[in-house]
Design a protein around this motif. Structure first.
Motif, PDB file in Angstrom:
ATOM      1  N   GLY A   1       5.144  32.163  53.888  1.00 30.12           N
ATOM      2  CA  GLY A   1       6.554  32.509  53.783  1.00 30.12           C
ATOM      3  C   GLY A   1       6.932  33.675  54.669  1.00 30.12           C
ATOM      4  N   ILE A   2       8.202  33.683  55.103  1.00 29.26           N
ATOM      5  CA  ILE A   2       8.794  34.842  55.772  1.00 29.26           C
ATOM      6  C   ILE A   2       9.794  35.432  54.787  1.00 29.26           C
ATOM      7  CG2 ILE A   2      10.181  35.671  57.695  1.00 29.26           C
ATOM      8  CD1 ILE A   2       9.300  33.217  59.291  1.00 29.26           C
ATOM      9  N   VAL A   3       9.555  36.682  54.371  1.00 30.62           N
ATOM     10  CA  VAL A   3      10.491  37.358  53.465  1.00 30.62           C
ATOM     11  C   VAL A   3      11.354  38.286  54.310  1.00 30.62           C
ATOM     12  CG1 VAL A   3      10.743  38.695  51.362  1.00 30.62           C
ATOM     13  CG2 VAL A   3       8.710  37.288  51.681  1.00 30.62           C
ATOM     14  N   ILE A   4      12.656  38.067  54.255  1.00 27.67           N
ATOM     15  CA  ILE A   4      13.583  38.826  55.102  1.00 27.67           C
ATOM     16  C   ILE A   4      14.266  39.911  54.267  1.00 27.67           C
ATOM     17  CG2 ILE A   4      15.661  38.667  56.529  1.00 27.67           C
ATOM     18  CD1 ILE A   4      14.812  35.921  57.360  1.00 27.67           C
ATOM     19  N   PHE A   5      14.331  41.115  54.831  1.00 27.22           N
ATOM     20  CA  PHE A   5      14.970  42.249  54.160  1.00 27.22           C
ATOM     21  C   PHE A   5      16.102  42.775  55.031  1.00 27.22           C
ATOM     22  CE2 PHE A   5      10.561  42.170  52.779  1.00 27.22           C
ATOM     23  CZ  PHE A   5      10.680  42.239  51.394  1.00 27.22           C
ATOM     24  N   ASP A   6      17.169  43.207  54.388  1.00 23.88           N
ATOM     25  CA  ASP A   6      18.271  43.883  55.067  1.00 23.88           C
ATOM     26  C   ASP A   6      17.830  45.334  55.295  1.00 23.88           C
ATOM     27  OD1 ASP A   6      20.594  45.414  55.565  1.00 23.88           O
ATOM     28  OD2 ASP A   6      21.851  43.996  54.483  1.00 23.88           O
ATOM     29  N   ALA A   7      17.831  45.787  56.555  1.00 22.52           N
ATOM     30  CA  ALA A   7      17.338  47.133  56.879  1.00 22.52           C
ATOM     31  C   ALA A   7      18.181  48.231  56.239  1.00 22.52           C
ATOM     32  CB  ALA A   7      17.307  47.328  58.394  1.00 22.52           C
ATOM     33  N   VAL A   8      19.419  47.921  55.856  1.00 23.48           N
ATOM     34  CA  VAL A   8      20.275  48.917  55.205  1.00 23.48           C
ATOM     35  C   VAL A   8      20.006  48.941  53.702  1.00 23.48           C
ATOM     36  CG1 VAL A   8      22.655  49.625  54.755  1.00 23.48           C
ATOM     37  CG2 VAL A   8      22.051  48.618  56.965  1.00 23.48           C
ATOM     38  N   ALA A   9      19.961  47.756  53.082  1.00 17.64           N
ATOM     39  CA  ALA A   9      19.819  47.676  51.618  1.00 17.64           C
ATOM     40  C   ALA A   9      18.369  47.762  51.165  1.00 17.64           C
ATOM     41  CB  ALA A   9      20.440  46.371  51.121  1.00 17.64           C
ATOM     42  N   GLY A  10      17.419  47.416  52.028  1.00 15.72           N
ATOM     43  CA  GLY A  10      16.003  47.453  51.649  1.00 15.72           C
ATOM     44  C   GLY A  10      15.636  46.334  50.690  1.00 15.72           C
ATOM     45  N   VAL A  11      14.796  46.654  49.711  1.00 15.24           N
ATOM     46  CA  VAL A  11      14.359  45.654  48.734  1.00 15.24           C
ATOM     47  C   VAL A  11      15.428  45.542  47.645  1.00 15.24           C
ATOM     48  CG1 VAL A  11      12.611  45.068  47.015  1.00 15.24           C
ATOM     49  CG2 VAL A  11      11.922  46.091  49.197  1.00 15.24           C
ATOM     50  N   GLU A  12      16.060  44.378  47.563  1.00 14.60           N
ATOM     51  CA  GLU A  12      17.130  44.143  46.595  1.00 14.60           C
ATOM     52  C   GLU A  12      16.601  43.307  45.422  1.00 14.60           C
ATOM     53  OE1 GLU A  12      21.157  43.715  48.813  1.00 14.60           O
ATOM     54  OE2 GLU A  12      19.649  42.901  50.177  1.00 14.60           O
TER      55      GLU A  12
ATOM     56  N   ARG B   1      22.517  47.573  62.322  1.00 18.13           N
ATOM     57  CA  ARG B   1      23.632  47.989  61.469  1.00 18.13           C
ATOM     58  C   ARG B   1      23.628  49.495  61.212  1.00 18.13           C
ATOM     59  NH1 ARG B   1      23.937  45.210  55.953  1.00 18.13           N
ATOM     60  NH2 ARG B   1      25.686  46.646  55.799  1.00 18.13           N
ATOM     61  N   VAL B   2      24.810  50.029  60.965  1.00 19.02           N
ATOM     62  CA  VAL B   2      24.920  51.442  60.605  1.00 19.02           C
ATOM     63  C   VAL B   2      24.199  51.659  59.273  1.00 19.02           C
ATOM     64  CG1 VAL B   2      26.519  53.290  59.960  1.00 19.02           C
ATOM     65  CG2 VAL B   2      27.110  51.708  61.809  1.00 19.02           C
ATOM     66  N   GLY B   3      23.320  52.639  59.233  1.00 18.20           N
ATOM     67  CA  GLY B   3      22.566  52.920  58.007  1.00 18.20           C
ATOM     68  C   GLY B   3      21.230  52.213  57.936  1.00 18.20           C
ATOM     69  N   ALA B   4      20.873  51.452  58.971  1.00 13.71           N
ATOM     70  CA  ALA B   4      19.574  50.758  58.980  1.00 13.71           C
ATOM     71  C   ALA B   4      18.440  51.781  58.948  1.00 13.71           C
ATOM     72  CB  ALA B   4      19.462  49.874  60.219  1.00 13.71           C
TER      73      ALA B   4
ATOM     74  N   GLY C   1      14.758  52.260  69.122  1.00 10.09           N
ATOM     75  CA  GLY C   1      16.146  52.613  68.855  1.00 10.09           C
ATOM     76  C   GLY C   1      16.529  52.207  67.435  1.00 10.09           C
ATOM     77  N   GLU C   2      17.695  52.643  67.006  1.00 10.29           N
ATOM     78  CA  GLU C   2      18.162  52.279  65.675  1.00 10.29           C
ATOM     79  C   GLU C   2      19.672  52.183  65.681  1.00 10.29           C
ATOM     80  OE1 GLU C   2      18.040  56.849  63.929  1.00 10.29           O
ATOM     81  OE2 GLU C   2      16.571  55.393  63.260  1.00 10.29           O
ATOM     82  N   GLU C   3      20.199  51.467  64.668  1.00  7.66           N
ATOM     83  CA  GLU C   3      21.626  51.207  64.542  1.00  7.66           C
ATOM     84  C   GLU C   3      22.165  50.630  65.863  1.00  7.66           C
ATOM     85  OE1 GLU C   3      23.399  54.789  63.013  1.00  7.66           O
ATOM     86  OE2 GLU C   3      22.437  54.538  61.048  1.00  7.66           O
ATOM     87  N   ALA C   4      23.239  51.194  66.399  1.00 10.01           N
ATOM     88  CA  ALA C   4      23.861  50.612  67.600  1.00 10.01           C
ATOM     89  C   ALA C   4      22.952  50.684  68.818  1.00 10.01           C
ATOM     90  CB  ALA C   4      25.176  51.324  67.893  1.00 10.01           C
ATOM     91  N   SER C   5      21.980  51.613  68.833  1.00 14.08           N
ATOM     92  CA  SER C   5      21.100  51.756  70.000  1.00 14.08           C
ATOM     93  C   SER C   5      19.838  50.885  69.911  1.00 14.08           C
ATOM     94  CB  SER C   5      20.691  53.234  70.163  1.00 14.08           C
ATOM     95  OG  SER C   5      19.899  53.645  69.058  1.00 14.08           O
ATOM     96  N   PHE C   6      19.728  50.060  68.843  1.00 14.74           N
ATOM     97  CA  PHE C   6      18.548  49.206  68.709  1.00 14.74           C
ATOM     98  C   PHE C   6      18.533  48.187  69.853  1.00 14.74           C
ATOM     99  CE2 PHE C   6      16.574  45.257  67.124  1.00 14.74           C
ATOM    100  CZ  PHE C   6      15.292  45.739  66.861  1.00 14.74           C
ATOM    101  N   ARG C   7      17.429  48.172  70.621  1.00 15.61           N
ATOM    102  CA  ARG C   7      17.395  47.287  71.787  1.00 15.61           C
ATOM    103  C   ARG C   7      16.103  46.478  71.899  1.00 15.61           C
ATOM    104  NH1 ARG C   7      16.515  52.506  73.046  1.00 15.61           N
ATOM    105  NH2 ARG C   7      14.837  53.091  74.489  1.00 15.61           N
TER     106      ARG C   7
END
Length: 690
Positions: free
Chosen positions: A102-113, A139-142, A167-173
């Protein structure tokens, strides 16, 4: 048909996560980069390939698990994209039952929900090796490191960081590959042009530190590498990759990658990781089952006679009834006769197809380790085994949660009345968490499911797919009854009518089971106190008595029933007499067993702006909540966690919107049943008896 792929080059994977973490978006990118589709569909536009149902496209959520097959670097990858909403948890459970990884996907802002924790536990139950993909790094807050810490703390896992974000947030490349010691930067918007370059100087020290950490973690899982590590010897990429694979398959490590699927960054390395670290059918232990005649446990390897598990039934408007099958050994072929050992019936395979969402490609056979769909199986249902008629085997069935909410449904016209039973039957075949019952007192048909959204979608499908017009009542909580203390009951059924009479006599002992789950029946009689052929009748009488309830007609759960005594008559005894006697014995025991009403308690997480936290907690307390705690969710937002009775959560979405100016969100899932307060129980008993 093309030549089948060797088993070591097949990957059966599922994509699982909390709602809105980016499962379907990631799947769309995988299909694009593997050449399966030539244009990426967006969930927000209602154009995602895998969200093919009208309801999915309108709501922007995944409702049903969709299967597809794609190819990457000479490997065949069978993918199942699963829903994130708890109301459709059945789709996740049955998918994990037949998947290898399995691939478990997490939102970098919300983390483990909350739903992340649920699907993780389900994957643990089926011992599914997995990767973690921390998505939405743009995303902002990642916060990559916060999410890694949450994986370790909340999920009790051992995350292995194999990539660092560049990088992070808007600068993630892009990302830094710690194994290769290089940077992957995405040049174009489509993410098809990758530039692999040296690690920037400002990141070199951090990358070196995390590579050392990676080597240390991997070496600890492998004896040979431990020796090398202690002796200060260098380890090759190949050695590390092979060791990571072995540790992942054993569940000791969980590789962690990152990216931003919506911005087309990080998906190709994720595909490489699927190939490198997730199991092939050969890496999975031989499937275990039980011989239907002897009850003996057996295992079956990939080269042995055919056995497969049906994990999903779909009513297709064009092709009829489709049964999704995972074949574990042998091969399933067109026209082949198969045995369903549960029912003892033989059926013939009409046609076989490989699925791509709702599109089908006809194939001649499904090999061991592969997933496909079969037509022509009329008597086969979700969880059934299909096997070679001369080599019967029953695989472990899939267990599904009980419904917690119900509504009454009435057809609008006589024509709808005639069709309703057929339509509801087809929906029950597809969804094992959807239940239909008939209330003899009110004459109403009652449908039950996992939540308001679940029933709303099913009613919508009745209207659109089946053109069935119906009136639907207000949602009702699926209460249950339970006993609080052990009790004994005796049941006698004696009838003399001049000819052959009826005689049945049983003594039962009832005791509460932990967790208020189901019921267990045990025969503790020795010798021929009651002949063996009458025992099934006793059990059937017990089951029917428990289902009809005691206080208010709600089913009794969490009951252990033991048959400890009784007698029979050589001429007058029958299975029917013992069924009635069993029912009488249960009812007598329940008089002394302290029966109470229990209600479903939901685990709730509410994410709100910090300034609204006090008001939201006060509102939850007014709903009989047990607040378990609050924590920082992301900048400016607090997460409030607690346990709340389902009966108090109807209409909560509207109240939360008004308290938070539309900025609050919440998720909930069933946690357990608990005793209802006496004053409320009296009201529920009164409603149940009406």
């Amino acid at each position: 048909m093309s030549t089948p792929f060797p088993l070591e080059r097949i990957r059966n994977i599922g994509i699982i996560a909390h709602i809105d973490a980016g499962k379907t978006t990631t799947t769309e990118r995988i299909l694009f980069y593997t050449g399966k589709v030539h244009r990426m569909g967006e969930v927000d536009d209602g154009a995602a390939t895998m969200d093919w149902m009208e309801q999915e496209r309108e709501r922007g959520i995944t409702i049903t698990a969709a299967a597809t097959t794609c190819y990457w670097q000479g490997y065949q990858i069978n993918i199942i994209d699963t829903p994130g909403h708890i109301d459709f948890t059945v789709e996740v459970q049955r998918s994990l039952r037949v998947l290898d990884g399995g691939i478990v996907i997490f939102d970098a802002v919300a983390g483990v929900e909350p739903q992340s924790e649920t699907v993780w536990r389900q994957a643990d139950r089926y011992r599914v090796p997995r990767l973690c993909f921390i998505n939405k790094m743009d995303r902002v807050g990642a916060d990559f490191w916060r999410t890694v810490d949450m994986i370790r703390d909340r999920l009790r896992a051992s995350p292995l960081v194999v990539q660092l974000p560049l990088g992070e947030e808007a600068s993630f490349r892009g990302t830094i590959d710690l194994l290769r010691g290089e940077t992957i930067v995405y040049i174009d918007d489509l993410g098809t042009q990758l530039d692999q370059r040296a690690i920037p100087l400002d990141m070199a020290q951090e990358a070196s530190r995390w590579r050392e950490r990676l080597v240390e973690q991997v070496a600890a899982t492998d004896e040979a590498l431990t020796v090398k590590y202690l002796q200060g010897e260098e380890m090759s990429q190949g050695e590390l990759r092979a060791a990571i694979r072995r540790a992942t398959l054993r569940g000791e490590l969980v590789p962690v990658l990152c990216g931003a699927a919506l911005r087309n960054k990080g998906v190709q390395p994720l595909l490489d990781a699927v190939v490198d670290y997730l199991p092939s059918p050969l890496d999975v232990p031989p499937v275990e089952g039980v011989h239907p005649a002897t009850g003996q446990a057996e295992t079956r390897g990939v080269d042995e006679p055919m056995v497969g598990l049906v994990f999903k039934i779909v009513s297709d408007a064009f092709m009829g009834r489709l049964a999704y099958v995972r074949v574990y050994s042998g091969r399933l072929e067109n026209g082949m006769a198969v045995l369903n050992p549960r029912s003892g019936r033989r059926e013939r395979i009409g046609r076989l197809v490989r699925m791509h969402a709702n599109h089908r490609q006809e194939i001649e056979r499904i090999e061991a380790g592969d997933i496909g769909a079969a037509l022509g199986l009329k008597e086969t249902f979700t969880g059934d085994t299909l096997c070679h008629p001369d080599h019967p085997l029953i695989l472990e069935a899939i267990r599904f949660p009980e419904p917690v909410i119900s509504v009454a449904i009435e057809p609008r016209t006589k024509a709808d009345q005639e069709r309703m039973e057929e339509v509801l039957g087809r929906l029950v075949e597809e969804d094992p968490t959807f239940r239909v019952s008939y209330d003899a007192d009110t004459g109403q048909t009652i449908i039950a499911g996992m939540g308001e959204l679940h029933l709303e979608v099913l009613v919508d499908r009745m209207l659109r797919e089946f053109r069935l017009q119906a009136n639907v009542g207000k949602p009702r909580v699926s209460y249950r009854e339970a006993i609080t203390r052990p009790a004994q009951g005796e049941g006698r059924y004696i009838r003399q009518t001049g000819g052959r009479g009826q005689y049945g006599h049983v003594v039962l002992e009832l005791a509460p089971l932990p967790n208020s789950q189901g019921y267990e029946f045990t025969n503790r009689l020795k010798g021929d106190v009651i002949p063996q052929e009458f025992i099934p009748g006793v059990e059937q009488g017990v089951r029917e008595a428990l289902e009809s309830g005691f206080l208010a007609g709600y089913p009794l759960v969490g009951v252990q029933v033991e048959l400890v005594g009784g007698s029979y008559h050589e001429v007058d005894s029958s299975e029917v007499a013992f069924k009635i006697a069993g029912s009488f014995a249960v009812k007598e025991a329940l008089e002394r067993a302290g029966v109470v009403i229990i209600e479903p308690i939901m685990r709730v997480e509410v994410v709100v702006p910090e300034q609204c936290t006090g008001q939201v907690i006060g509102n939850l307390n007014a709903r009989r909540a047990q607040i378990q705690g609050t924590e920082l969710h992301s900048p400016g937002l607090q997460a409030v966690r607690g346990l709340v009775p389902l009966a108090e959560m109807f209409g909560y979405a509207t109240d939360l919107r008004s308290m938070t100016q539309g900025r609050g969100t919440f998720s909930m899932e069933f946690d357990h049943y608990a005793q209802l307060e006496p004053a409320l129980a009296e009201r529920v008993v009164g409603i149940g008896r009406v």
